[in-house]
Each structure stands twice: as C-alpha cells, then as structure tokens.
Design a protein around this motif. Sequence first.
Motif, PDB file in Angstrom:
ATOM      1  N   ALA A  89      38.985 -56.165 -71.123  1.00 53.99           N
ATOM      2  CA  ALA A  89      39.195 -54.871 -70.464  1.00 53.99           C
ATOM      3  C   ALA A  89      39.117 -55.004 -68.948  1.00 53.99           C
ATOM      4  O   ALA A  89      39.929 -54.416 -68.224  1.00 53.99           O
ATOM      5  N   VAL A  90      38.143 -55.765 -68.457  1.00 55.53           N
ATOM      6  CA  VAL A  90      38.009 -55.953 -67.009  1.00 55.53           C
ATOM      7  C   VAL A  90      39.223 -56.694 -66.452  1.00 55.53           C
ATOM      8  O   VAL A  90      39.753 -56.347 -65.387  1.00 55.53           O
ATOM      9  N   ASN A  91      39.692 -57.720 -67.171  1.00 54.72           N
ATOM     10  CA  ASN A  91      40.884 -58.454 -66.730  1.00 54.72           C
ATOM     11  C   ASN A  91      42.106 -57.540 -66.662  1.00 54.72           C
ATOM     12  O   ASN A  91      42.873 -57.579 -65.694  1.00 54.72           O
ATOM     13  N   LEU A  92      42.293 -56.719 -67.700  1.00 56.59           N
ATOM     14  CA  LEU A  92      43.444 -55.823 -67.722  1.00 56.59           C
ATOM     15  C   LEU A  92      43.322 -54.740 -66.652  1.00 56.59           C
ATOM     16  O   LEU A  92      44.324 -54.337 -66.056  1.00 56.59           O
ATOM     17  N   ALA A  93      42.091 -54.272 -66.406  1.00 56.79           N
ATOM     18  CA  ALA A  93      41.883 -53.282 -65.350  1.00 56.79           C
ATOM     19  C   ALA A  93      42.194 -53.880 -63.980  1.00 56.79           C
ATOM     20  O   ALA A  93      42.809 -53.235 -63.122  1.00 56.79           O
ATOM     21  N   PHE A  94      41.773 -55.124 -63.779  1.00 57.81           N
ATOM     22  CA  PHE A  94      42.057 -55.850 -62.536  1.00 57.81           C
ATOM     23  C   PHE A  94      43.563 -55.995 -62.324  1.00 57.81           C
ATOM     24  O   PHE A  94      44.098 -55.690 -61.248  1.00 57.81           O
ATOM     25  N   LEU A  95      44.253 -56.425 -63.384  1.00 58.15           N
ATOM     26  CA  LEU A  95      45.706 -56.568 -63.314  1.00 58.15           C
ATOM     27  C   LEU A  95      46.369 -55.207 -63.129  1.00 58.15           C
ATOM     28  O   LEU A  95      47.283 -55.056 -62.312  1.00 58.15           O
ATOM     29  N   GLY A  96      45.908 -54.211 -63.881  1.00 57.88           N
ATOM     30  CA  GLY A  96      46.513 -52.887 -63.810  1.00 57.88           C
ATOM     31  C   GLY A  96      46.359 -52.241 -62.458  1.00 57.88           C
ATOM     32  O   GLY A  96      47.290 -51.584 -61.963  1.00 57.88           O
ATOM     33  N   TYR A  97      45.198 -52.409 -61.835  1.00 55.34           N
ATOM     34  CA  TYR A  97      44.967 -51.791 -60.528  1.00 55.34           C
ATOM     35  C   TYR A  97      45.945 -52.318 -59.492  1.00 55.34           C
ATOM     36  O   TYR A  97      46.577 -51.545 -58.756  1.00 55.34           O
ATOM     37  N   TYR A  98      46.084 -53.619 -59.418  1.00 60.25           N
ATOM     38  CA  TYR A  98      46.934 -54.199 -58.378  1.00 60.25           C
ATOM     39  C   TYR A  98      48.421 -54.119 -58.708  1.00 60.25           C
ATOM     40  O   TYR A  98      49.255 -54.006 -57.806  1.00 60.25           O
ATOM     41  N   LYS A  99      48.741 -54.157 -59.985  1.00 58.36           N
ATOM     42  CA  LYS A  99      50.158 -54.236 -60.346  1.00 58.36           C
ATOM     43  C   LYS A  99      50.764 -52.891 -60.730  1.00 58.36           C
ATOM     44  O   LYS A  99      51.968 -52.668 -60.507  1.00 58.36           O
ATOM     45  N   TYR A 100      49.952 -51.983 -61.291  1.00 64.89           N
ATOM     46  CA  TYR A 100      50.524 -50.770 -61.875  1.00 64.89           C
ATOM     47  C   TYR A 100      49.983 -49.461 -61.302  1.00 64.89           C
ATOM     48  O   TYR A 100      50.406 -48.387 -61.742  1.00 64.89           O
ATOM     49  N   ALA A 101      49.064 -49.526 -60.329  1.00 62.47           N
ATOM     50  CA  ALA A 101      48.471 -48.294 -59.813  1.00 62.47           C
ATOM     51  C   ALA A 101      49.525 -47.361 -59.221  1.00 62.47           C
ATOM     52  O   ALA A 101      49.582 -46.171 -59.556  1.00 62.47           O
ATOM     53  N   ASP A 102      50.369 -47.887 -58.343  1.00 70.35           N
ATOM     54  CA  ASP A 102      51.398 -47.043 -57.718  1.00 70.35           C
ATOM     55  C   ASP A 102      52.425 -46.565 -58.739  1.00 70.35           C
ATOM     56  O   ASP A 102      52.957 -45.454 -58.621  1.00 70.35           O
ATOM     57  N   PHE A 103      52.712 -47.398 -59.732  1.00 69.53           N
ATOM     58  CA  PHE A 103      53.637 -47.003 -60.802  1.00 69.53           C
ATOM     59  C   PHE A 103      53.080 -45.799 -61.557  1.00 69.53           C
ATOM     60  O   PHE A 103      53.805 -44.833 -61.834  1.00 69.53           O
ATOM     61  N   MET A 104      51.796 -45.830 -61.885  1.00 68.72           N
ATOM     62  CA  MET A 104      51.170 -44.727 -62.593  1.00 68.72           C
ATOM     63  C   MET A 104      51.121 -43.472 -61.728  1.00 68.72           C
ATOM     64  O   MET A 104      51.411 -42.363 -62.195  1.00 68.72           O
ATOM     65  N   ILE A 105      50.767 -43.629 -60.454  1.00 70.44           N
ATOM     66  CA  ILE A 105      50.703 -42.481 -59.555  1.00 70.44           C
ATOM     67  C   ILE A 105      52.073 -41.828 -59.409  1.00 70.44           C
ATOM     68  O   ILE A 105      52.205 -40.598 -59.439  1.00 70.44           O
ATOM     69  N   THR A 106      53.110 -42.647 -59.262  1.00 66.79           N
ATOM     70  CA  THR A 106      54.476 -42.124 -59.132  1.00 66.79           C
ATOM     71  C   THR A 106      54.874 -41.316 -60.350  1.00 66.79           C
ATOM     72  O   THR A 106      55.468 -40.228 -60.237  1.00 66.79           O
ATOM     73  N   ASN A 107      54.535 -41.813 -61.546  1.00 68.59           N
ATOM     74  CA  ASN A 107      54.890 -41.102 -62.774  1.00 68.59           C
ATOM     75  C   ASN A 107      54.062 -39.833 -62.961  1.00 68.59           C
ATOM     76  O   ASN A 107      54.569 -38.825 -63.450  1.00 68.59           O
TER      77      ASN A 107
END
Length: 469
Positions: A89-107
């Motif tokens: 979970a921590v690894n995926l959160a780390f990856l998600g924050y840097y790679k997908y944060a703006d993608f999620m915010i945009t959506n």
Amino acid sequence: MLFNSYEFIFLYLPVTFAIYFLLNRFRLTKASIGWLAVASLFFYSWWNIANLPLMLGSIVFNYTIGTLLAKGTLARSLGNKPVLVFGIAVNLAFLGYYKYADFMITNVNALFGTELGLLHLVLPLGISFFTFTQIAYLVDTYRGESKEYNFINYILFVTFFPHLIAGPILHHKEMMPQFDSVRAKLINWRNIAHGLLLFAIGLFKKVIIADTFAMWANPGFKATYLTLTEAWATALSYTFQLYFDFSGYTDMALGIALLFNIKLPQNFDSPYKATSIIDFWRRWHMTLSRFLRDYLYIALGGNRKGKVRRYLNLMITMVLGGLWHGAAWTFVFWGFLHGAGLMVNHFWRSLGLRMHWLLGRIVTFLFVVVAWVFFRAESFGQALVVLKGMVNWQHTGLLTAGITPALPQGRIELFYLAVTYLFVNVWKNSLEWDKSFKPSLKWALVASLFIVAGIFGLNRVSEFLYFQF
C-alpha cells in the motif's frame, strides 16, 4: 545520463568497469559490490539529484519491510500478511502520489466542477520500474522465496544501473545469486564480447532506427488532418519507433550487465512475429507481463474461479497495466483494447478454433498498430485524427502542404526500412545468442560497424521513450 551519450560510453562505463574488476582483483569483493551500488546511485543522481532522497527513502522502507517479513518479527502480534499489505500500500501510494495525483485532480475537477489546483509534480525517473521491482521483492519474501539481510546488496539489487531507469523488472531471487557468484568477480572475455555486441546493436537500434522513425511519427501525431498514406506512415513509424527504442534500451542494458557477468532477464522475443494477442504478450515487455501475471492476475484469482471471472481478471490486469504506463485515459483505453483482445483470443481458443499462422500474424500486427495509436496520442482527438486517416480512401497520397515532411521518399529512408525488416524478421534475438554466441572476427566487425554508426548518430541524442513511463 543516457546510454546513448558520450559521457556514458567514454567515461562512466569504462571507469565503473575498471574499478569494479580492480577491486575484485585484490579480493575486495564487498568493496566491489559497494562500488557498483555507489556508481549506480551516482548514475541515477546524474539526472536530478533531488530524486536521490526519494529513491533512498523507498529503498530503506522496502528493505525494512522485507526484513520484517523474512524474520517474521511481527508474526506473533500482527501476522505477516498485514505487514505485506502495508508495504504494498505504501509503495502504491508513493507511486500514485507522484504519477497520478494531477490526473486524479483533473478528473475530480471535470466531474464535480471544482477548481482544485494541480500539484505539477515532476515524476521521479524510473519510479514505475523500481517500485514494481520492490513490490515483487516483498511478495517473494512473504512467500519465502527471497530474503535479504545485507543492506548494501539490497541497494545494488534495486539500483543496478543497467536496468534502473527502464527495466527489465527484476526478481531478487534471480539476481543476488549472480552478484554473490565467484564467477561474477572475474573478467570473462566471452561475456565482454557478447555484451559489447548487444550494446552495439542496442545503440544502433536506438540512434539510427528508432530516432529516424521518430522524425516520421512525431509530425503525424501533431497533424489535424492526414491522408491515407500519411496516417499509415505515422502509425507504422511509431510502431517501429517504440519497438526499436525500447528493445534497443533492453539490448544495451543486457549488454552492459554482461560486462559485469550478470545476466538480466530477456524482455523481448520478436513481438511483431506474434500470431495472436496471447503470443504477443509472451514476447513484448516480457518482465512486465510476468509481473502482471504473477502479482496481479493470479492474485485476483487467475483462471481458478470460472470463465467469467477469468475474463474479468484479464481485463482488470490489462487496464491497470495500461494505467501503469501513464496517467491518461488514452493509456487506460490502450489497456482496455488489449484486455478485450486477450478475452476474444482465449474465447476463440476455448471453441477449439485455430487461425493460419500467417493470417494470425497479420491480424495481430494490425491490432497492435491500431492500439499503439492510443498509446502514443496525447488525447482521444489526436488518436482519431490518425485513425480517420488510416481509412481515408478519398485522399490517399501526400498533401502538398507537407504535414508529415519526413515521410520515406528517398534512398536513405528505404535503407532504414530495409534494416528494420532485417531486425524484425531475420535477426536473431538475445535468447538465441545466449546459447549459440561465440566471439569471432565476424561479430567483432558487426559490433564495430554498429558502434561507429551509433556514435556518429549521437549528435541527435534523445531520451528513451520508456523513461516517460
């Protein structure tokens, strides 16, 4: 630092190689492992030293979790499974924050009409690869298949510079025995010859072939209208650009590792010769396919819970595989297309139907080409421009406006096409070389020609495509 750069070829690689074997010559084996780890961290820091703390933080965290899993330290109080889940979970959160944060915010903004500000985070180089590598390590440790109590060894496992930026995705259990082997400490001239040949071929693939196809593909994906010829030239150019770019990196990575007597896992096996989508994913980005199969598809239940669940698991796996490549709906749709292709392929086989190998190869290749359009396009609108052009029977020639000015029209371009055909359909792949390669004057001349051609092409240095993912 790029593999296809003067500083890497003429400074970093020779110095790293010389010091590593010099330390081993004086039986300083622990120091040689430490040297490779430090050199790999330096290689990573060359891009942006601000990313180094993130990399080291990820390494320390996963080493700690892996040690807890291996020793069962928390087994009596929590059990190992919660520790594993926490680590993943921590690894995926780390990856998600840097790679997908703006993608999620945009959506979220698009769905709810909000005006949340974007974070504009810079994606740490290689984060997708070193995160997946460490997740696989945690799962393998939980299963009792791996364990690592030496911190320096673990750093080297994660950061070993040939694979660090764009793979292959490694398993701890297949790498550390090689680093610990006595044979890895001695210069092996056969491995050096083989490694230099693979490096030369990879350099040629990237600099001469892939970067040339990029000159044809990039204008097409920026166009607002394409004729039939231009659209197919655009789609096919990217199809070959991506293959030669990524397989070129992989060949160079395998070749560099062989200089140190390390065999990295094969990542490509002539994927455009595939006769089905199932076959394609056995040949394309093989270590990612292995990861998705072993740590996602099987974890979801694989084919153990009936046909419907099997097809659902295939789709989930491929959609998430598409999302892994990038934070965009075009990547998700590319994954969906391949998920659908695998479902149809498995259903076809369940009916006992078979397709002639040649027809299967043609159908599979055309499917892959169309899917790559969504993979490359920056938006669905851009993808539709190319796809509409691919069926634009009203305008089949080249527009005088020259939307794609670099289309193959001369002898040089035809030469590249001929070389491309050679690599795709005739040239042996590294799987075959591992067993049959023998140093000879012929291979020395081939390597020399490819190296010289590649070095002369370094004046147009460009990053590898998979650095973006």
